[in-house]
Design a protein around this motif. Structure first.
Motif, PDB file in Angstrom:
ATOM      1  N   LYS A 232       1.763  -8.140  10.837  1.00 55.92           N
ATOM      2  CA  LYS A 232       2.777  -8.544  10.032  1.00 55.92           C
ATOM      3  C   LYS A 232       4.118  -7.891  10.557  1.00 55.92           C
ATOM      4  O   LYS A 232       4.006  -6.535  10.861  1.00 55.92           O
TER       5      LYS A 232
ATOM      6  N   GLU B 182      -9.580  -4.097  12.833  1.00 55.20           N
ATOM      7  CA  GLU B 182      -9.093  -4.526  11.493  1.00 55.20           C
ATOM      8  C   GLU B 182      -8.628  -5.912  11.486  1.00 55.20           C
ATOM      9  O   GLU B 182      -8.317  -6.509  12.513  1.00 55.20           O
ATOM     10  N   ASP B 183      -8.595  -6.252  10.170  1.00 52.58           N
ATOM     11  CA  ASP B 183      -8.231  -7.677   9.909  1.00 52.58           C
ATOM     12  C   ASP B 183      -6.917  -7.746  10.095  1.00 52.58           C
ATOM     13  O   ASP B 183      -6.319  -8.796  10.611  1.00 52.58           O
ATOM     14  N   ILE B 184      -6.029  -7.125   9.465  1.00 52.20           N
ATOM     15  CA  ILE B 184      -4.548  -7.285   9.300  1.00 52.20           C
ATOM     16  C   ILE B 184      -3.855  -6.094   9.108  1.00 52.20           C
ATOM     17  O   ILE B 184      -4.225  -5.019   8.445  1.00 52.20           O
ATOM     18  N   ILE B 185      -2.790  -5.878   9.791  1.00 51.80           N
ATOM     19  CA  ILE B 185      -1.817  -4.634   9.600  1.00 51.80           C
ATOM     20  C   ILE B 185      -0.539  -5.116   8.964  1.00 51.80           C
ATOM     21  O   ILE B 185       0.100  -6.001   9.713  1.00 51.80           O
ATOM     22  N   ASP B 186      -0.471  -4.564   7.652  1.00 50.00           N
ATOM     23  CA  ASP B 186       1.044  -5.069   7.107  1.00 50.00           C
ATOM     24  C   ASP B 186       1.959  -4.027   7.177  1.00 50.00           C
ATOM     25  O   ASP B 186       2.561  -3.861   8.013  1.00 50.00           O
ATOM     26  N   SER B 187       1.879  -2.857   6.183  1.00 44.54           N
ATOM     27  CA  SER B 187       2.678  -1.829   6.307  1.00 44.54           C
ATOM     28  C   SER B 187       2.510  -0.925   7.678  1.00 44.54           C
ATOM     29  O   SER B 187       2.888  -0.004   8.179  1.00 44.54           O
ATOM     30  N   GLY B 188       1.001  -0.885   7.808  1.00 43.96           N
ATOM     31  CA  GLY B 188       0.602   0.132   8.870  1.00 43.96           C
ATOM     32  C   GLY B 188      -0.025   1.391   8.129  1.00 43.96           C
ATOM     33  O   GLY B 188      -0.484   2.296   8.900  1.00 43.96           O
ATOM     34  N   LEU B 189       0.238   1.549   6.893  1.00 42.98           N
ATOM     35  CA  LEU B 189       0.232   2.800   6.304  1.00 42.98           C
ATOM     36  C   LEU B 189      -1.312   3.266   6.066  1.00 42.98           C
ATOM     37  O   LEU B 189      -2.027   4.326   6.695  1.00 42.98           O
ATOM     38  N   THR B 190      -2.283   2.270   5.849  1.00 40.04           N
ATOM     39  CA  THR B 190      -3.704   2.179   5.719  1.00 40.04           C
ATOM     40  C   THR B 190      -4.229   2.586   7.110  1.00 40.04           C
ATOM     41  O   THR B 190      -4.928   3.615   7.391  1.00 40.04           O
TER      42      THR B 190
ATOM     43  N   GLU C 115       3.965 -13.556   4.870  1.00 41.67           N
ATOM     44  CA  GLU C 115       3.374 -14.151   3.920  1.00 41.67           C
ATOM     45  C   GLU C 115       2.086 -13.771   3.516  1.00 41.67           C
ATOM     46  O   GLU C 115       1.333 -13.272   4.359  1.00 41.67           O
ATOM     47  N   PHE C 116       1.629 -13.854   2.385  1.00 45.81           N
ATOM     48  CA  PHE C 116       0.165 -13.501   2.043  1.00 45.81           C
ATOM     49  C   PHE C 116      -0.408 -14.373   2.640  1.00 45.81           C
ATOM     50  O   PHE C 116      -0.549 -15.669   2.450  1.00 45.81           O
ATOM     51  N   VAL C 117      -1.661 -13.967   3.328  1.00 48.96           N
ATOM     52  CA  VAL C 117      -2.777 -15.040   4.091  1.00 48.96           C
ATOM     53  C   VAL C 117      -4.109 -14.693   3.488  1.00 48.96           C
ATOM     54  O   VAL C 117      -4.295 -13.643   3.079  1.00 48.96           O
TER      55      VAL C 117
ATOM     56  N   LEU D 235     -10.158 -12.695   4.727  1.00 56.67           N
ATOM     57  CA  LEU D 235      -9.004 -12.243   3.864  1.00 56.67           C
ATOM     58  C   LEU D 235      -9.098 -12.611   2.713  1.00 56.67           C
ATOM     59  O   LEU D 235      -9.388 -13.958   2.641  1.00 56.67           O
ATOM     60  N   ASP D 236      -8.896 -12.061   1.432  1.00 58.15           N
ATOM     61  CA  ASP D 236      -9.022 -12.745   0.186  1.00 58.15           C
ATOM     62  C   ASP D 236      -7.799 -12.498  -0.760  1.00 58.15           C
ATOM     63  O   ASP D 236      -7.058 -11.775  -0.365  1.00 58.15           O
TER      64      ASP D 236
ATOM     65  N   SER E  90       0.871  -1.224  -0.137  1.00 58.38           N
ATOM     66  CA  SER E  90      -0.106  -0.061   0.024  1.00 58.38           C
ATOM     67  C   SER E  90       0.741   1.329   0.083  1.00 58.38           C
ATOM     68  O   SER E  90       2.035   1.261   0.614  1.00 58.38           O
TER      69      SER E  90
HETATM   70  P1  XMP Z   1      -1.338  -1.723   5.061  1.00 58.32           P
HETATM   71  O1  XMP Z   1       0.015  -2.246   4.316  1.00 58.32           O
HETATM   72  O2  XMP Z   1      -1.592  -0.422   4.762  1.00 58.32           O
HETATM   73  O3  XMP Z   1      -2.159  -2.808   4.443  1.00 58.32           O
HETATM   74  O4  XMP Z   1      -1.158  -2.164   6.701  1.00 58.32           O
HETATM   75  C1  XMP Z   1      -3.329  -3.138   5.213  1.00 58.32           C
HETATM   76  C2  XMP Z   1      -4.104  -3.871   4.227  1.00 58.32           C
HETATM   77  O5  XMP Z   1      -3.616  -4.689   3.052  1.00 58.32           O
HETATM   78  C3  XMP Z   1      -4.281  -5.958   3.014  1.00 58.32           C
HETATM   79  N1  XMP Z   1      -3.356  -6.878   3.269  1.00 58.32           N
HETATM   80  C4  XMP Z   1      -3.768  -8.357   3.013  1.00 58.32           C
HETATM   81  N2  XMP Z   1      -4.737  -8.906   2.772  1.00 58.32           N
HETATM   82  N3  XMP Z   1      -3.782 -11.132   2.878  1.00 58.32           N
HETATM   83  C5  XMP Z   1      -4.935 -10.232   2.479  1.00 58.32           C
HETATM   84  O6  XMP Z   1      -5.833 -10.706   2.259  1.00 58.32           O
HETATM   85  C6  XMP Z   1      -2.629 -10.384   3.388  1.00 58.32           C
HETATM   86  O7  XMP Z   1      -1.748 -11.279   3.785  1.00 58.32           O
HETATM   87  C7  XMP Z   1      -2.436  -9.112   3.543  1.00 58.32           C
HETATM   88  N4  XMP Z   1      -1.670  -8.130   3.944  1.00 58.32           N
HETATM   89  C8  XMP Z   1      -2.021  -6.954   3.683  1.00 58.32           C
HETATM   90  C9  XMP Z   1      -5.542  -5.785   3.849  1.00 58.32           C
HETATM   91  O8  XMP Z   1      -6.622  -5.313   3.144  1.00 58.32           O
HETATM   92  C10 XMP Z   1      -5.065  -4.754   4.833  1.00 58.32           C
HETATM   93  O9  XMP Z   1      -6.200  -3.951   5.425  1.00 58.32           O
END
Ligand code: XMP
Ligand code: MG
Length: 183
Positions: free
Chosen positions: A135, A103-111, A155-157, A162-163, A80
């Motif tokens: 993550k 929230e379902d998942i925080i990846d980079s945290g930017l969203t 890893e992508f989950v 989550l889709d 993102s």
């Molecule tokens: P950021 O990077 O902003 O992104 O924290 C968070 C959003 O990215 C999506 N996301 C995923 N969706 N499997 C998914 O289905 C994943 O492993 C994954 N990693 C990030 C998700 O929409 C999340 O809100």
């Protein structure tokens, strides 16, 4: 149900259930049931957090109200950019309310950082975050998350909301995707 699209089960249905009970107990303690701010407002970030939100709300022993928001992040499908667009905004004013983003998942945290900034301008009484998954990348973005279910590998989950290309949300567990699915 998806043939061999799922490479491995990372978190089972039972593990998710147990974790939600644990999170709900912690969260319920933070909000007095008869607070002058009214019932706790849970804000579900669509669509990924839908199952988490419904299970979590039912595990909480305090009254909650459910609100929904949909945001989309500009950028590639795998990372993102932090530039976020609101696809569906809240129907309600959150000023003076206790708000918990689900929230379902925080990846980079930017969203999430963007969302927290956006919602805080609406003057809630309090604004916290609960996420089912996080993550390791998220640890590099200074975003304060009060409650985290599971820290997972990079890893992508899919599953439990989550889709990948809108599929697999209906799986009751969190799994990793067979790389053959991407290609
Ligand atoms: P950021 O990077 O902003 O992104 O924290 C968070 C959003 O990215 C999506 N996301 C995923 N969706 N499997 C998914 O289905 C994943 O492993 C994954 N990693 C990030 C998700 O929409 C999340 O809100
Ligand atoms: Mg998605």
């Amino acid at each position: 149900m998806y043939g061999d699209d799922i490479a491995s089960v990372l978190i089972t249905e039972d593990e998710i259930k147990a974790k939600i009970e644990e999170l709900a107990e912690l969260v319920a303690k933070r909000y007095p049931p008869d607070s002058p701010e009214g019932d706790l407002l849970l804000i579900c970030v669509l669509k990924g957090a839908i199952f988490f939100m419904t299970d979590f709300a039912r595990a909480l022993t305090i009254p909650t109200q459910l609100e929904f928001m949909a945001v989309s992040s500009y950028g590639s499908s795998t990372s993102s950019s932090g530039v976020v667009r609101i696809m569906k905004d809240l129907d309600k004013d959150i000023a003076g309310r206790n708000v918990l983003i689900v929230e379902d998942i925080i990846d980079s945290g930017l969203t999430l950082s963007w969302l927290k900034r956006n919602l805080s301008t609406r003057n809630p009484a309090s604004l916290e975050v609960v996420t089912l998954l996080r993550k390791p990348d998220a640890l590099r973005t200074p975003v304060d998350v009060a409650h985290v279910g599971f820290d997972i590998p990079n890893e992508f989950v899919v599953g439990y909301g989550l889709d990948y290309a809108e599929r697999y949300r209906d799986l009751p567990y969190i799994g990793t995707l067979n790389p053959a699915v991407y290609s």
